[in-house]
Enzyme design. Structure first.
Site, PDB file in Angstrom:
ATOM      1  N   ARG A 142       0.841  -1.220   0.000  1.00 55.09           N
ATOM      2  CA  ARG A 142       0.000   0.000   0.000  1.00 55.09           C
ATOM      3  C   ARG A 142       0.868   1.260   0.000  1.00 55.09           C
ATOM      4  O   ARG A 142       0.709   2.111  -0.869  1.00 55.09           O
ATOM      5  CB  ARG A 142      -1.027  -0.021   1.140  1.00 55.09           C
ATOM      6  CG  ARG A 142      -1.792   1.296   1.255  1.00 55.09           C
ATOM      7  CD  ARG A 142      -3.136   1.217   1.982  1.00 55.09           C
ATOM      8  NE  ARG A 142      -3.179   0.305   3.098  1.00 55.09           N
ATOM      9  CZ  ARG A 142      -2.618   0.509   4.303  1.00 55.09           C
ATOM     10  NH1 ARG A 142      -1.963   1.622   4.547  1.00 55.09           N
ATOM     11  NH2 ARG A 142      -2.729  -0.401   5.242  1.00 55.09           N
ATOM     12  N   TYR A 183     -14.237  17.837 -16.972  1.00 55.47           N
ATOM     13  CA  TYR A 183     -14.698  16.460 -16.808  1.00 55.47           C
ATOM     14  C   TYR A 183     -15.740  16.428 -15.689  1.00 55.47           C
ATOM     15  O   TYR A 183     -15.462  16.911 -14.584  1.00 55.47           O
ATOM     16  CB  TYR A 183     -13.506  15.567 -16.468  1.00 55.47           C
ATOM     17  CG  TYR A 183     -13.926  14.162 -16.155  1.00 55.47           C
ATOM     18  CD1 TYR A 183     -14.420  13.334 -17.156  1.00 55.47           C
ATOM     19  CD2 TYR A 183     -13.861  13.669 -14.859  1.00 55.47           C
ATOM     20  CE1 TYR A 183     -14.839  12.048 -16.863  1.00 55.47           C
ATOM     21  CE2 TYR A 183     -14.266  12.375 -14.561  1.00 55.47           C
ATOM     22  CZ  TYR A 183     -14.761  11.577 -15.571  1.00 55.47           C
ATOM     23  OH  TYR A 183     -15.182  10.314 -15.283  1.00 55.47           O
ATOM     24  N   ASP A 212      -5.444  19.339 -15.218  1.00 57.39           N
ATOM     25  CA  ASP A 212      -5.818  18.007 -15.705  1.00 57.39           C
ATOM     26  C   ASP A 212      -5.315  17.931 -17.149  1.00 57.39           C
ATOM     27  O   ASP A 212      -5.869  18.564 -18.044  1.00 57.39           O
ATOM     28  CB  ASP A 212      -7.344  17.850 -15.618  1.00 57.39           C
ATOM     29  CG  ASP A 212      -7.833  16.480 -16.083  1.00 57.39           C
ATOM     30  OD1 ASP A 212      -7.096  15.812 -16.853  1.00 57.39           O
ATOM     31  OD2 ASP A 212      -8.952  16.074 -15.704  1.00 57.39           O
ATOM     32  N   LYS A 271      -6.722   6.773 -19.976  1.00 51.67           N
ATOM     33  CA  LYS A 271      -6.893   7.284 -21.331  1.00 51.67           C
ATOM     34  C   LYS A 271      -5.589   7.099 -22.131  1.00 51.67           C
ATOM     35  O   LYS A 271      -5.183   5.983 -22.350  1.00 51.67           O
ATOM     36  CB  LYS A 271      -7.364   8.736 -21.273  1.00 51.67           C
ATOM     37  CG  LYS A 271      -8.471   8.981 -20.222  1.00 51.67           C
ATOM     38  CD  LYS A 271      -9.770   8.278 -20.534  1.00 51.67           C
ATOM     39  CE  LYS A 271     -10.768   8.314 -19.386  1.00 51.67           C
ATOM     40  NZ  LYS A 271     -11.103   9.639 -18.857  1.00 51.67           N
TER      41      LYS A 271
END
Ligand SMILES: *Cc1c(COP(=O)(O)O)cnc(C)c1O
Length: 372
Positions: A47, A99, A171, A196
């Site tokens: 983690r 977005y 972004d 993406k």
């Protein structure tokens, strides 16, 4: 070094113990201590850190020219972790065209928790200045924006942010570091949906944050990443690293096709408007040339008519897959207003297109027969 060389070498570490040219995937969740109870390689548990994830994070930092890269289980997990590093009472400025998941997180998760936010047209710099509050901590930009492909002047907006004691986050999912390098335009953090273009094959969910400086805020986000565990699996990290090796060549080829497709659509009698940064009629044509190497492979088209005409058109397409998402090797088309739901501001006749790696002539023939 040129971008393509950097991208390849940043993701290419052959395994020193076996000589394997392609690095192995470290699936182990725990790492052994030696006789002296030390951790020989510094890893303890997956983690907080894992060798496969660390390799990806170093590559991400290299690609964007940042000091620190962090990877997450999705783009939304990256965005959420950044907002979690703010304090209740802080204020965020966000573009009106973005977005839809970014304002959804602010409204549904962080507003109840104590963050306030304002949405502003980021292309209107006076409006950006006027929307700054004394507690503004983040200006969140997305350029080119989703789905209208508006362009934010990153150099100016980051100066406005710094003058206000805030950070500027970009972004960069749609542009990718191949086309636009926000940290070089004085932004502080770059965010990606690695789902993406970075991974590029529509088969892995991932997110990233790249920080220009390794400061207290960066360390706070690192602590939250480790504590809250919104991290990708080693296999997903490996897939994203593999995708990055071909990022430059894919994005440039997809962009070359998008330019031709945009020109075709722009002149078509059944089309009302094309939103594409590569067309000379884009309102920010000059800024695009200063800020981006190339206009990218995303475009939106408004056909003449409404939702019915738009849906009729895409129903006839044979090569474009009718699906959400973007940045993969296959061309996708989507009626955005249907996905965003009844509160969407997106025009009903708008279709968002992600250009893939098919030949331009075949894509144009398909569009032509469907528009006929
Ligand atoms: C897809 C996308 C996101 C969200 O990323 P996920 O990986 O789906 O969580 C954020 N910003 C932009 C611009 C996107 O296209």
């Amino acid at each position: 070094m040129h971008f393509d060389t950097l991208a390849l070498h940043a993701t290419h570490q052959s395994d020193p113990t076996t000589g394997a040219v392609v690095p192995p995937i470290h699936l182990s969740t725990a790492f052994a201590r030696n006789e002296a109870n030390e951790l020989p390689a510094g890893y303890i548990y997956t983690r907080p850190n894992n060798p496969t994830r660390e390799a990806l994070e170093k590559a991400l930092a290299t690609l964007e020219g940042g000091a620190v890269g962090m990877s997450f289980g999705s783009g939304q997990a990256a965005t959420m972790t950044l907002f979690q590093a703010l304090r209740p009472g802080d204020h965020v400025l966000l573009s009106t065209d973005a977005y839809y998941g970014t304002p959804a997180l602010l409204e549904q998760v962080f507003h109840p928790w104590g963050l306030t936010y304002t949405r502003v047209d980021m292309t209107d710099l006076d409006a950006v200045l006027a929307s700054i509050h004394e507690n503004t901590r983040v200006i969140w930009c997305e350029t080119p924006s989703n789905p209208m492909l508006t362009i934010t002047d990153l150099l100016t907006v980051s100066r406005i942010a710094h003058d206000a004691g805030a950070i500027c986050v970009c972004d960069n999912t749609w542009a990718t570091p191949v086309l636009q390098r926000p940290l070089e335009l004085n932004c502080d953090v770059v965010m990606h949906s690695a789902t993406k273009y970075l991974s590029g094959h529509s088969d892995v969910l991932g997110g990233a944050l790249i920080f220009k400086h390794n400061n207290e805020f960066t360390q706070r986000v690192r602590q939250l990443q480790s504590l809250s565990g919104a991290v990708p699996s080693p296999f997903d990290c490996w897939l994203i690293s593999r995708g990055i090796k071909t990022l430059g060549i894919r994005v440039r080829a997809q962009t070359a096709t998008a330019k031709v497709v945009a020109e075709f659509l722009n002149g078509h009698p059944a089309v009302e408007t094309v939103h594409y940064p590569g067309l000379p009629n884009h309102p920010d044509h000059i800024l695009i040339q200063q800020q981006m190497n190339e206009p990218g492979a995303m475009l939106s088209v408004q056909v003449k008519g409404g939702a019915e005409e738009a849906l009729h058109f895409i129903g006839k397409l044979k090569l474009f897959t009718r699906a959400t998402s973007l940045g993969g090797v296959e061309s996708l088309i989507e009626h955005r207003a249907s996905v965003e739901g009844p509160n969407s501001n997106t025009p009903q006749n708008l279709l968002r297109i992600s250009i893939g790696l098919e030949h331009a002539e075949d894509l144009i023939a398909d569009l032509a027969q469907a528009l006929r």
